[in-house]
Design an enzyme around this catalytic site. Structure first.
Site, PDB file in Angstrom:
ATOM      1  N   GLY A 180      16.049  61.689 108.569  1.00 48.69           N
ATOM      2  CA  GLY A 180      17.246  62.163 107.900  1.00 48.69           C
ATOM      3  C   GLY A 180      18.143  63.030 108.773  1.00 48.69           C
ATOM      4  O   GLY A 180      18.999  63.749 108.252  1.00 48.69           O
ATOM      5  N   LYS A 181      17.970  62.966 110.088  1.00 48.77           N
ATOM      6  CA  LYS A 181      18.802  63.771 110.991  1.00 48.77           C
ATOM      7  C   LYS A 181      20.284  63.458 110.814  1.00 48.77           C
ATOM      8  O   LYS A 181      21.097  64.370 110.679  1.00 48.77           O
ATOM      9  CB  LYS A 181      18.393  63.535 112.455  1.00 48.77           C
ATOM     10  CG  LYS A 181      17.007  64.022 112.822  1.00 48.77           C
ATOM     11  CD  LYS A 181      16.683  63.774 114.282  1.00 48.77           C
ATOM     12  CE  LYS A 181      16.721  62.330 114.716  1.00 48.77           C
ATOM     13  NZ  LYS A 181      15.783  61.425 114.056  1.00 48.77           N
ATOM     14  N   SER A 182      20.631  62.184 110.821  1.00 57.63           N
ATOM     15  CA  SER A 182      22.048  61.807 110.683  1.00 57.63           C
ATOM     16  C   SER A 182      22.589  62.180 109.317  1.00 57.63           C
ATOM     17  O   SER A 182      23.742  62.610 109.195  1.00 57.63           O
ATOM     18  CB  SER A 182      22.226  60.309 110.938  1.00 57.63           C
ATOM     19  OG  SER A 182      21.872  59.998 112.265  1.00 57.63           O
ATOM     20  N   HIS A 188      -2.195  57.028 113.914  1.00 60.58           N
ATOM     21  CA  HIS A 188      -1.788  55.623 113.871  1.00 60.58           C
ATOM     22  C   HIS A 188      -0.974  55.226 115.096  1.00 60.58           C
ATOM     23  O   HIS A 188      -1.014  54.068 115.518  1.00 60.58           O
ATOM     24  CB  HIS A 188      -1.078  55.313 112.550  1.00 60.58           C
ATOM     25  CG  HIS A 188      -2.037  55.356 111.411  1.00 60.58           C
ATOM     26  ND1 HIS A 188      -1.826  56.119 110.300  1.00 60.58           N
ATOM     27  CD2 HIS A 188      -3.246  54.745 111.241  1.00 60.58           C
ATOM     28  CE1 HIS A 188      -2.870  55.971 109.474  1.00 60.58           C
ATOM     29  NE2 HIS A 188      -3.735  55.165 110.035  1.00 60.58           N
ATOM     30  N   CYS A 201       2.262  58.831 112.324  1.00 54.69           N
ATOM     31  CA  CYS A 201       1.447  60.005 112.593  1.00 54.69           C
ATOM     32  C   CYS A 201       0.743  59.776 113.937  1.00 54.69           C
ATOM     33  O   CYS A 201       0.699  58.646 114.444  1.00 54.69           O
ATOM     34  CB  CYS A 201       0.421  60.233 111.483  1.00 54.69           C
ATOM     35  SG  CYS A 201      -0.845  58.942 111.329  1.00 54.69           S
ATOM     36  N   CYS A 213       1.034  55.984 106.121  1.00 58.18           N
ATOM     37  CA  CYS A 213      -0.178  56.458 105.442  1.00 58.18           C
ATOM     38  C   CYS A 213       0.074  57.687 104.582  1.00 58.18           C
ATOM     39  O   CYS A 213      -0.806  58.112 103.835  1.00 58.18           O
ATOM     40  CB  CYS A 213      -1.268  56.763 106.476  1.00 58.18           C
ATOM     41  SG  CYS A 213      -0.918  58.213 107.503  1.00 58.18           S
ATOM     42  N   GLY A 238      17.911  51.448 119.751  1.00 55.19           N
ATOM     43  CA  GLY A 238      17.451  50.572 118.687  1.00 55.19           C
ATOM     44  C   GLY A 238      17.226  51.339 117.404  1.00 55.19           C
ATOM     45  O   GLY A 238      17.169  52.570 117.405  1.00 55.19           O
ATOM     46  N   GLU A 257      22.229  62.760 118.492  1.00 56.71           N
ATOM     47  CA  GLU A 257      21.424  62.131 119.552  1.00 56.71           C
ATOM     48  C   GLU A 257      21.300  63.043 120.777  1.00 56.71           C
ATOM     49  O   GLU A 257      21.464  62.634 121.923  1.00 56.71           O
ATOM     50  CB  GLU A 257      21.995  60.765 119.935  1.00 56.71           C
ATOM     51  CG  GLU A 257      22.127  59.788 118.778  1.00 56.71           C
ATOM     52  CD  GLU A 257      20.801  59.355 118.161  1.00 56.71           C
ATOM     53  OE1 GLU A 257      19.729  59.599 118.756  1.00 56.71           O
ATOM     54  OE2 GLU A 257      20.830  58.772 117.056  1.00 56.71           O
ATOM     55  N   ALA A 258      20.963  64.304 120.516  1.00 55.21           N
ATOM     56  CA  ALA A 258      20.904  65.325 121.562  1.00 55.21           C
ATOM     57  C   ALA A 258      19.827  65.052 122.611  1.00 55.21           C
ATOM     58  O   ALA A 258      19.880  65.618 123.703  1.00 55.21           O
ATOM     59  CB  ALA A 258      20.679  66.695 120.930  1.00 55.21           C
TER      60      ALA A 258
END
Length: 193
Positions: free
Chosen positions: A14-16, A185, A182, A147, A173, A88-89
């Protein structure tokens, strides 16, 4: 007093969305935010920040050889600028992070930088490294693995859906190429249950 903020997380955190919301909040209060994104990130189009929830924001772009202090100084001579918001730092280079610190310290303009911390190999990006060194405030945004556990690894996927371990650090991408996992995984290379 202005501060340098670094908000980082894995993909799909959720950064953007938060960046676009912060930009909106400044505008709604009559302030003048200035938003930038790296020119090399063309996933949503050049100069476009697009959140997966459908929000988007048209912004200016910068290249890796751009002096961000001079860019903001020049802009300040023509336009009121209350905050610099940067997407996009992770793609910043060392010199640009130091330039952002100068924007804060010398121009007294807060900087909010959003980006990834680590690449698909689990290694720090150059921009992330120097932001972690210099930022006044750091905040990790959370997302989850398939998970349900906290995801903080960015896995790059091959054409067959396997987790890749080698390649160039920078490869643009989205969901078709990357998935947040995590650590367990990620290490196992399991992208689904």
């Amino acid at each position: 007093m202005a501060s340098l903020h670094y908000k980082y997380a894995a993909m799909n955190s959720g950064k953007s969305t938060q960046l676009i919301q912060a930009h909106f909040n400044y505008r709604e209060r009559g302030l003048s935010p200035y938003a930038l994104t790296p020119r090399l990130d063309t996933r949503a189009g050049v100069g476009m920040i697009k959140a997966r929830v459908g929000l988007q924001l048209e912004v200016d772009t910068f290249s890796r050889d751009c002096d961000l202090f001079m860019l903001v100084s020049d802009r300040l001579a023509q336009y009121k600028t209350d905050v610099l918001i940067l997407d996009e730092a992770q793609f910043l280079i060392r010199e640009q992070v130091y330039q952002l610190a100068r924007v804060v310290d010398e121009l007294d303009i807060p900087v909010m930088a959003y980006g990834l911390k680590t690449d698909f190999r689990g290694e720090l990006f150059e921009g992330a490294y120097y932001l972690l060194c210099l930022a006044d405030k750091q905040e990790e945004l959370k997302t989850i693995c398939w998970c349900g556990n906290k995801a903080h690894m960015n896995a790059r996927l091959g054409a067959d859906g396997t987790v890749l371990r080698e390649g160039d650090q920078i490869e643009i991408g989205g969901n078709e190429r990357y998935v947040a996992l995590c650590r367990r995984h990620y290490m196992q290379g399991r992208v689904r249950g």
